[in-house]
Design a protein around this motif. Structure first.
Motif, PDB file in Angstrom:
ATOM      1  N   SER A 118       0.893   3.953   1.572  1.00 51.69           N
ATOM      2  CA  SER A 118       1.362   4.260   2.978  1.00 51.69           C
ATOM      3  C   SER A 118       2.551   3.697   3.431  1.00 51.69           C
ATOM      4  CB  SER A 118       0.062   4.301   3.919  1.00 51.69           C
ATOM      5  OG  SER A 118      -0.236   3.178   4.193  1.00 51.69           O
ATOM      6  N   TYR A 119       3.077   2.684   3.169  1.00 46.21           N
ATOM      7  CA  TYR A 119       4.109   1.910   3.366  1.00 46.21           C
ATOM      8  C   TYR A 119       5.308   1.936   2.557  1.00 46.21           C
ATOM      9  CZ  TYR A 119       0.511  -0.507   6.051  1.00 46.21           C
ATOM     10  OH  TYR A 119      -0.640  -1.017   6.859  1.00 46.21           O
ATOM     11  N   TYR A 120       5.092   2.650   1.352  1.00 43.97           N
ATOM     12  CA  TYR A 120       6.366   2.843   0.485  1.00 43.97           C
ATOM     13  C   TYR A 120       7.703   3.157   0.993  1.00 43.97           C
ATOM     14  CZ  TYR A 120       3.244   2.602  -3.677  1.00 43.97           C
ATOM     15  OH  TYR A 120       1.878   2.366  -4.472  1.00 43.97           O
ATOM     16  N   HIS A 121       7.704   4.315   1.745  1.00 45.51           N
ATOM     17  CA  HIS A 121       8.947   4.862   2.412  1.00 45.51           C
ATOM     18  C   HIS A 121       9.626   3.873   3.271  1.00 45.51           C
ATOM     19  CE1 HIS A 121       9.007   8.397   0.067  1.00 45.51           C
ATOM     20  NE2 HIS A 121       7.480   8.583   0.308  1.00 45.51           N
ATOM     21  N   GLU A 122       8.624   3.298   4.420  1.00 45.79           N
ATOM     22  CA  GLU A 122       9.183   2.662   5.370  1.00 45.79           C
ATOM     23  C   GLU A 122       9.751   1.343   4.943  1.00 45.79           C
ATOM     24  OE1 GLU A 122       7.255   0.667   9.719  1.00 45.79           O
ATOM     25  OE2 GLU A 122       6.055   1.820   8.435  1.00 45.79           O
ATOM     26  N   LYS A 149       0.944  -1.214   0.105  1.00 42.15           N
ATOM     27  CA  LYS A 149      -0.107   0.042   0.100  1.00 42.15           C
ATOM     28  C   LYS A 149       0.938   1.423   0.133  1.00 42.15           C
ATOM     29  CE  LYS A 149      -3.813  -2.341   0.110  1.00 42.15           C
ATOM     30  NZ  LYS A 149      -4.595  -2.644  -1.183  1.00 42.15           N
TER      31      LYS A 149
END
Length: 295
Positions: free
Chosen positions: A28-32, A26
């Motif tokens: 919202s998780y790309y950077h993490e 998803k």
């Protein structure tokens, strides 16, 4: 119908995909993900979220693809629909699959189109000969274009058609025999459908054509406590329920270990919570492997 070489493709998947559980990718998780590189078997994307040739989604997909195996899950081809497959949409999906080279591509035994309208849902089909002929024709078209075996997912249902002339399992077994497709067994869908249709989910798993299962989905659902007709809703916005975890253990004990995905589409939690669910699945899978070392 697929050739033997096409049908065997899934056996060559990387060990990470086979051995460790994956989660839904998803934005919202790309950077993490790129910062932490969490230990996972794979990520799964919905094809329709990545059909544009540019933009942030494709940018991050390419970056994350450098480190992880992927599966692609279609949600808009309307395999069970009465209309012919949308050829433009089909070509765009094929282009994505060609670029990503996922370990598997999957779609749903469902329909979501009527005339020129696209319905934002995956609706069930009647289990009869006319539907079987139509579904098999659509699967053959899809497999021929993608040049690979595709997996078809069992549906979540809220009612049964009076003009069905066979069970869901018999329909799926006939579909596999005619097309050579594989199966994506969604254990949450089994729990949801059997609750809504007042049947036994363990009997469903025991009768399912397990030799064709190449991937498993786990997801959360919500309970609509309607006092007249309570229903489980396949919402994908809650953690995997205790009932589904128990049914998953029974599934693996029955059919053997399979690549597994934790599917989450709404009410997204911190990434660490999905990783913990993936670890819970891996713990169950490890126990099953120890009990059945030759699987």
């Amino acid at each position: 119908m697929l050739s033997q070489s096409q049908q065997s493709r899934g056996a060559n998947a990387p060990s990470g995909f086979i051995q460790k559980t994956g989660i839904s990718l998803k934005p919202s998780y790309y950077h993490e993900i790129l910062d932490a590189h969490p230990e996972l078997g794979f990520f799964e994307i919905h094809a329709e979220n990545y059909l544009n040739l540019g933009g942030p989604a494709r940018h991050y997909l390419q970056k994350i693809r450098e480190f992880y195996a992927f599966t692609v899950h279609g949600v808009g081809l309307s395999i069970g629909g009465e209309m012919p497959l949308d050829q433009q949409h089909l070509r765009r999906v094929a282009q994505l699959v060609s670029e990503v080279q996922p370990e598997v591509f999957s779609e749903h035994l469902a329909w979501s189109t009527h005339d020129n309208a696209f319905l934002n849902d995956l609706l069930p089909v009647a289990y009869n000969q006319a539907t079987l002929d139509r579904v098999c024709e659509h699967i053959d078209q899809l497999q021929s274009l993608l040049k690979r075996r595709v997996l078809i997912e069992n549906p979540s249902t809220y009612f049964e058609f009076k003009h069905s002339d066979r069970s869901e399992i018999d329909f799926i077994r006939d579909m596999v025999k005619r097309t050579g497709c594989g199966l994506l067994l969604d254990v949450n869908n089994v729990d949801v459908s059997c609750f809504n249709n007042h049947s036994n989910p363990y009997n469903y798993i025991d009768g399912f054509p397990s030799s064709a299962v190449e991937q498993i989905h786990l997801a959360g659902h919500t309970l609509d406590n309607n006092p007249i007709v309570p229903l489980k809703i396949d919402s994908h916005d809650e953690p995997v329920s205790h009932d589904v975890w128990d049914l998953y253990r029974h599934t693996l004990a029955t059919i053997g270990d399979r690549p597994t995905l934790i599917e989450r589409d709404g009410n997204l939690p911190p990434l660490e919570e999905l990783l913990a669910e993936a670890q819970q699945a891996d713990t169950i899978r490890d126990a099953i492997r120890q009990e059945n070392p030759h699987e």
